[in-house]
Design a protein around this motif. Structure first.
Motif, PDB file in Angstrom:
ATOM      1  N   ARG A 315      50.496 -48.652  30.716  1.00 27.90           N
ATOM      2  CA  ARG A 315      49.324 -48.579  30.041  1.00 27.90           C
ATOM      3  C   ARG A 315      47.976 -48.134  30.733  1.00 27.90           C
ATOM      4  NH1 ARG A 315      49.624 -55.656  28.735  1.00 27.90           N
ATOM      5  NH2 ARG A 315      47.629 -55.244  28.098  1.00 27.90           N
ATOM      6  N   ILE A 316      47.276 -47.454  29.682  1.00 33.26           N
ATOM      7  CA  ILE A 316      46.274 -47.057  29.927  1.00 33.26           C
ATOM      8  C   ILE A 316      45.241 -46.589  29.331  1.00 33.26           C
ATOM      9  CG2 ILE A 316      47.507 -44.795  31.608  1.00 33.26           C
ATOM     10  CD1 ILE A 316      47.402 -42.964  29.181  1.00 33.26           C
ATOM     11  N   THR A 317      43.770 -46.402  29.770  1.00 28.71           N
ATOM     12  CA  THR A 317      42.890 -46.441  28.669  1.00 28.71           C
ATOM     13  C   THR A 317      42.078 -44.966  28.030  1.00 28.71           C
ATOM     14  OG1 THR A 317      41.350 -46.727  30.567  1.00 28.71           O
ATOM     15  CG2 THR A 317      41.787 -48.239  29.870  1.00 28.71           C
ATOM     16  N   ILE A 318      41.892 -45.028  27.251  1.00 33.97           N
ATOM     17  CA  ILE A 318      40.692 -43.668  27.125  1.00 33.97           C
ATOM     18  C   ILE A 318      40.679 -42.566  28.681  1.00 33.97           C
ATOM     19  CG2 ILE A 318      40.247 -43.900  24.696  1.00 33.97           C
ATOM     20  CD1 ILE A 318      37.039 -44.054  26.074  1.00 33.97           C
ATOM     21  N   LYS A 319      40.610 -43.639  29.531  1.00 34.75           N
ATOM     22  CA  LYS A 319      39.674 -42.306  30.370  1.00 34.75           C
ATOM     23  C   LYS A 319      41.518 -41.476  30.714  1.00 34.75           C
ATOM     24  CE  LYS A 319      39.139 -45.000  34.554  1.00 34.75           C
ATOM     25  NZ  LYS A 319      40.689 -44.586  35.471  1.00 34.75           N
ATOM     26  N   VAL A 321      44.055 -40.810  29.159  1.00 36.80           N
ATOM     27  CA  VAL A 321      45.203 -40.586  27.919  1.00 36.80           C
ATOM     28  C   VAL A 321      44.607 -38.278  28.258  1.00 36.80           C
ATOM     29  CG1 VAL A 321      44.449 -42.163  26.154  1.00 36.80           C
ATOM     30  CG2 VAL A 321      43.454 -39.675  26.587  1.00 36.80           C
ATOM     31  N   LYS A 322      46.085 -37.202  27.853  1.00 38.54           N
ATOM     32  CA  LYS A 322      46.096 -36.294  27.902  1.00 38.54           C
ATOM     33  C   LYS A 322      46.738 -35.484  26.524  1.00 38.54           C
ATOM     34  CE  LYS A 322      48.160 -36.139  32.362  1.00 38.54           C
ATOM     35  NZ  LYS A 322      49.108 -36.011  33.409  1.00 38.54           N
ATOM     36  N   LEU A 323      46.090 -34.313  26.492  1.00 36.79           N
ATOM     37  CA  LEU A 323      46.067 -33.746  24.889  1.00 36.79           C
ATOM     38  C   LEU A 323      47.459 -33.437  25.092  1.00 36.79           C
ATOM     39  CD1 LEU A 323      43.385 -31.024  25.333  1.00 36.79           C
ATOM     40  CD2 LEU A 323      43.255 -32.987  23.958  1.00 36.79           C
ATOM     41  N   GLY A 324      47.274 -33.392  23.282  1.00 41.16           N
ATOM     42  CA  GLY A 324      49.117 -33.490  22.777  1.00 41.16           C
ATOM     43  C   GLY A 324      50.650 -34.169  22.863  1.00 41.16           C
ATOM     44  N   LEU A 325      50.298 -35.400  24.072  1.00 36.96           N
ATOM     45  CA  LEU A 325      50.862 -36.526  23.445  1.00 36.96           C
ATOM     46  C   LEU A 325      50.942 -37.281  22.843  1.00 36.96           C
ATOM     47  CD1 LEU A 325      51.027 -37.124  28.252  1.00 36.96           C
ATOM     48  CD2 LEU A 325      52.673 -35.766  26.520  1.00 36.96           C
ATOM     49  N   ASN A 326      51.724 -37.682  22.515  1.00 38.14           N
ATOM     50  CA  ASN A 326      52.279 -39.296  21.390  1.00 38.14           C
ATOM     51  C   ASN A 326      52.708 -40.009  22.129  1.00 38.14           C
ATOM     52  OD1 ASN A 326      52.644 -39.415  18.822  1.00 38.14           O
ATOM     53  ND2 ASN A 326      55.108 -39.870  19.230  1.00 38.14           N
ATOM     54  N   TYR A 327      51.428 -41.261  21.970  1.00 39.52           N
ATOM     55  CA  TYR A 327      50.887 -42.467  22.267  1.00 39.52           C
ATOM     56  C   TYR A 327      51.140 -43.559  20.990  1.00 39.52           C
ATOM     57  CZ  TYR A 327      48.503 -40.283  26.709  1.00 39.52           C
ATOM     58  OH  TYR A 327      48.937 -39.158  27.356  1.00 39.52           O
ATOM     59  N   VAL A 328      51.724 -44.697  22.113  1.00 37.56           N
ATOM     60  CA  VAL A 328      51.584 -45.984  20.508  1.00 37.56           C
ATOM     61  C   VAL A 328      50.118 -46.044  21.010  1.00 37.56           C
ATOM     62  CG1 VAL A 328      52.153 -47.965  20.830  1.00 37.56           C
ATOM     63  CG2 VAL A 328      53.963 -46.235  21.096  1.00 37.56           C
ATOM     64  N   MET A 329      49.503 -46.726  19.651  1.00 36.84           N
ATOM     65  CA  MET A 329      47.646 -46.745  20.075  1.00 36.84           C
ATOM     66  C   MET A 329      48.334 -48.573  19.911  1.00 36.84           C
ATOM     67  SD  MET A 329      44.518 -46.140  18.419  1.00 36.84           S
ATOM     68  CE  MET A 329      44.741 -47.405  16.606  1.00 36.84           C
ATOM     69  N   THR A 345      51.303 -44.756  16.210  1.00 33.30           N
ATOM     70  CA  THR A 345      51.380 -43.414  17.340  1.00 33.30           C
ATOM     71  C   THR A 345      50.008 -42.204  16.902  1.00 33.30           C
ATOM     72  OG1 THR A 345      53.154 -41.884  16.874  1.00 33.30           O
ATOM     73  CG2 THR A 345      53.864 -43.782  17.821  1.00 33.30           C
ATOM     74  N   VAL A 346      49.300 -41.752  17.462  1.00 32.53           N
ATOM     75  CA  VAL A 346      48.912 -41.066  17.786  1.00 32.53           C
ATOM     76  C   VAL A 346      48.701 -39.596  18.673  1.00 32.53           C
ATOM     77  CG1 VAL A 346      46.973 -42.542  17.326  1.00 32.53           C
ATOM     78  CG2 VAL A 346      46.859 -42.246  19.291  1.00 32.53           C
ATOM     79  N   GLU A 347      48.104 -38.710  18.301  1.00 33.53           N
ATOM     80  CA  GLU A 347      47.751 -37.788  19.264  1.00 33.53           C
ATOM     81  C   GLU A 347      46.577 -37.133  19.269  1.00 33.53           C
ATOM     82  OE1 GLU A 347      49.309 -33.141  18.986  1.00 33.53           O
ATOM     83  OE2 GLU A 347      50.956 -34.086  18.423  1.00 33.53           O
ATOM     84  N   PHE A 348      46.259 -36.828  21.317  1.00 35.52           N
ATOM     85  CA  PHE A 348      44.456 -36.800  20.793  1.00 35.52           C
ATOM     86  C   PHE A 348      44.501 -35.026  21.089  1.00 35.52           C
ATOM     87  CE2 PHE A 348      44.985 -40.501  22.921  1.00 35.52           C
ATOM     88  CZ  PHE A 348      43.146 -41.323  22.615  1.00 35.52           C
ATOM     89  N   THR A 349      43.337 -34.289  19.835  1.00 32.32           N
ATOM     90  CA  THR A 349      43.318 -33.088  19.645  1.00 32.32           C
ATOM     91  C   THR A 349      42.902 -33.116  20.584  1.00 32.32           C
ATOM     92  OG1 THR A 349      41.807 -33.408  17.207  1.00 32.32           O
ATOM     93  CG2 THR A 349      44.469 -33.773  17.943  1.00 32.32           C
ATOM     94  N   SER A 350      41.114 -33.508  21.021  1.00 31.24           N
ATOM     95  CA  SER A 350      39.927 -33.642  22.086  1.00 31.24           C
ATOM     96  C   SER A 350      39.694 -34.174  22.600  1.00 31.24           C
ATOM     97  CB  SER A 350      38.667 -32.970  20.980  1.00 31.24           C
ATOM     98  OG  SER A 350      37.667 -33.238  21.330  1.00 31.24           O
ATOM     99  N   LEU A 351      39.117 -34.845  23.989  1.00 25.90           N
ATOM    100  CA  LEU A 351      38.553 -35.040  24.219  1.00 25.90           C
ATOM    101  C   LEU A 351      37.185 -35.191  25.101  1.00 25.90           C
ATOM    102  CD1 LEU A 351      41.805 -35.300  27.412  1.00 25.90           C
ATOM    103  CD2 LEU A 351      41.830 -36.257  25.432  1.00 25.90           C
ATOM    104  N   THR A 352      36.933 -34.328  24.403  1.00 24.45           N
ATOM    105  CA  THR A 352      35.226 -34.335  24.429  1.00 24.45           C
ATOM    106  C   THR A 352      34.720 -34.431  22.843  1.00 24.45           C
ATOM    107  OG1 THR A 352      35.623 -32.336  25.270  1.00 24.45           O
ATOM    108  CG2 THR A 352      34.398 -33.676  26.987  1.00 24.45           C
ATOM    109  N   PRO A 353      34.018 -34.882  21.563  1.00 28.13           N
ATOM    110  CA  PRO A 353      34.620 -36.333  22.088  1.00 28.13           C
ATOM    111  C   PRO A 353      36.403 -36.464  21.800  1.00 28.13           C
ATOM    112  CG  PRO A 353      33.901 -35.766  20.405  1.00 28.13           C
ATOM    113  CD  PRO A 353      33.752 -34.354  21.093  1.00 28.13           C
ATOM    114  N   TYR A 354      36.348 -38.017  22.135  1.00 24.07           N
ATOM    115  CA  TYR A 354      37.971 -38.046  21.884  1.00 24.07           C
ATOM    116  C   TYR A 354      38.371 -38.204  19.942  1.00 24.07           C
ATOM    117  CZ  TYR A 354      37.920 -39.365  26.825  1.00 24.07           C
ATOM    118  OH  TYR A 354      37.922 -39.915  28.514  1.00 24.07           O
TER     119      TYR A 354
END
Length: 500
Positions: A315-319, A321-329, A345-354
């Protein structure tokens, strides 16, 4: 000349945009504050005592004390809240239960507290204000606005009101929008979806509609009935309609169809609301993904979907996470949900901002042979197979065919076309190539002759609506799963005499 309301909305939008930028620029700090506040506020609850909240100082402590749970696993606590007990999951009692239909547990009662309720309303408001701030377009606030939603009639259980989330939120429309809001309360209270949509068409057909909002599949039904009655495109019926607000499903499979129904392109805002919280909204017209709401009383955790069903997945926090991976929220909230798996499930498209996109449901996938095809992949395959073509699709779902009468197993796509492909073989080939390109497991199974390429089964027009009506889920927040790991939906659809 813009009205006073339209003129005042711009400085207000600027103020809200500034506030959002402030917390979005300090994401980890913002989430740490939310985390600490949640633990302190719930320390004296039954759940807090059961999980030693008094000793939790860090996220590592929290992970050690609070396991991930879904609704079924949290149910013993929820049942005590439903029974009228206080200080169980959150201090006091909830103000509402959002009642949803669970797949395994029957009705689900999701608590909404006085602390969590405002975040649902503010996020929806802020999505519109950021659109005004970015585009400078505020004229639409002078026209009529519609949200296709569930009935606002609420029941009561042990002194706590309950209903659909959209029906609960309907009671919180700001006063300055009340005159613009449609349909009437009387029409909104109609339970039967087809009757309701016909009544909405009658009420709105001659109005100056500027904003239309709802789940795309049900807005499509409204548009089709409007066109049938007026014999004009929606954009000609509503000359000033320029903003479509949607949530619940990916809009892309519907975009071409909608542009055809409207007769032109309109701006759109994507929202990510759920009974458990309002998680994200589209903050930029030209950016992919929705801004994750880090300052709304929700603490987020993420688990890589690929490892979710392992024992003790990481389990991880937003700190982290990586782009392009499929995560259970996983969420913990001011409504008293703790390390709660909402199933998305979500995928991050940007980390600045999230920013995130919803990639599917952890239970909605096909992995009958280890391929683990997810919602995002089938939607992208359909988009690639139809873009720059006249093909348009009303609705679709995908299921595995494990025991075909002959030949190898395959994935079966049930597709209701608005405009069918002229070259069906090319359409199937394009779908197949896109899936193989996106999913190496699927490709390996095709190459290894475990699976054969996909098959498309055409669904008669209106077939999916007929199916949803037959199971009592026509309208509201109900939607067809994009894919299933079994044939329950697929076999039912065959019963509706769809073309084979």
């Amino acid at each position: 000349m813009p009205s006073v309301k339209a003129a005042l909305s711009k400085p207000f939008a600027s103020l809200i945009a500034k506030r959002i930028r402030k917390w979005a620029s300090k994401p980890v700090e913002t989430q740490n504050k939310v985390f600490q506040s949640l633990i302190i506020e719930a320390k004296e609850t039954v759940f807090g005592k059961d999980h030693n909240f008094g000793t939790i100082k860090t996220y590592e402590d929290f992970k050690a004390q609070v396991p991930i749970r879904d609704y079924e696993e949290l149910k013993p606590y929820v049942e005590r809240v439903v029974a009228g007990e206080k200080d169980i999951l959150w201090k006091g009692k909830p103000v509402y239960f959002a009642k949803t239909s669970g797949t395994t547990s029957g009705a689900k009662y999701i608590p909404i507290t006085k602390e969590s309720m405002p975040t649902h309303v503010e996020a929806a408001r802020n999505a519109i204000l950021l659109y005004i701030h970015e585009t400078g377009n505020a004229k639409f606030v002078d026209g009529k606005m519609i949200f296709l939603q569930g009935s606002p009639i609420l029941e009561e259980k042990n002194g706590i009101k309950l209903g659909r989330l959209s029906g609960i939120v309907a009671h919180y429309v700001p006063k300055y929008l009340q005159k613009n809001r449609m349909p009437t309360l009387e029409t909104n209270c109609i339970e039967d979806w087809e009757t309701k949509v016909n009544a909405i068409v009658d009420e709105t057909e001659d109005e100056n509609m500027t904003v239309i909002s709802g789940i795309p599949s049900w807005v499509q039904m409204y548009f089709e009935k409007l066109i049938e009655k007026k014999n004009k495109k929606v954009g000609d019926i509503f000359k000033n309609f320029n903003l479509f607000i949607f949530g619940g499903v990916n809009y892309e499979p519907y975009r071409a169809k909608f542009e055809n129904l409207i007769g032109r392109k309109v701006d759109s805002i994507e929202l990510y609301p759920a009974s458990e919280g309002f998680f994200a909204f589209q903050d930029k017209q030209d950016e992919k993904g929705m801004l994750l709401q880090l300052n709304s009383g929700i603490f987020y955790e993420f688990v890589e979907a690929e490892h979710f069903f392992e024992d003790n997945p990481k389990r991880i926090t937003i700190k982290d996470v990586k782009l392009g991976l499929n995560y259970v929220m996983i969420i913990s909230t001011t409504a008293g949900l703790w390390a709660y798996n909402i199933g998305d499930t979500v995928e991050f498209t940007s980390l600045t901002p999230y920013r995130v996109i919803v990639s599917g449901r952890i239970k909605h996938f096909i992995s009958a042979f280890g391929e683990h095809v997810i919602g995002k992949e089938v939607e992208q395959a359909l988009r690639e197979a139809t873009e720059n073509t006249p093909i348009s699709v009303n609705e679709f779902t995908v299921a595995p065919q494990i025991n075909p009468k002959e030949g190898l197993p395959y994935h079966e796509w049930f597709v209701e076309f608005e405009n069918e492909p002229e070259d069906e073989l090319k359409f199937i080939k394009d779908l197949e190539e896109s899936l193989q390109k996106q999913n190496s497991y699927y490709l390996d199974l095709i190459v290894g002759k475990v699976l054969r390429p996909l098959k498309v089964t055409k669904v008669k027009k209106g077939g999916f609506q007929t199916y949803m009506k037959s199971i009592g889920k026509l309208g509201g927040q109900n939607k067809i799963p994009r894919l299933s790991n079994d044939r329950k939906i697929a076999d039912k659809i065959y019963e509706f005499q769809l073309t084979k």
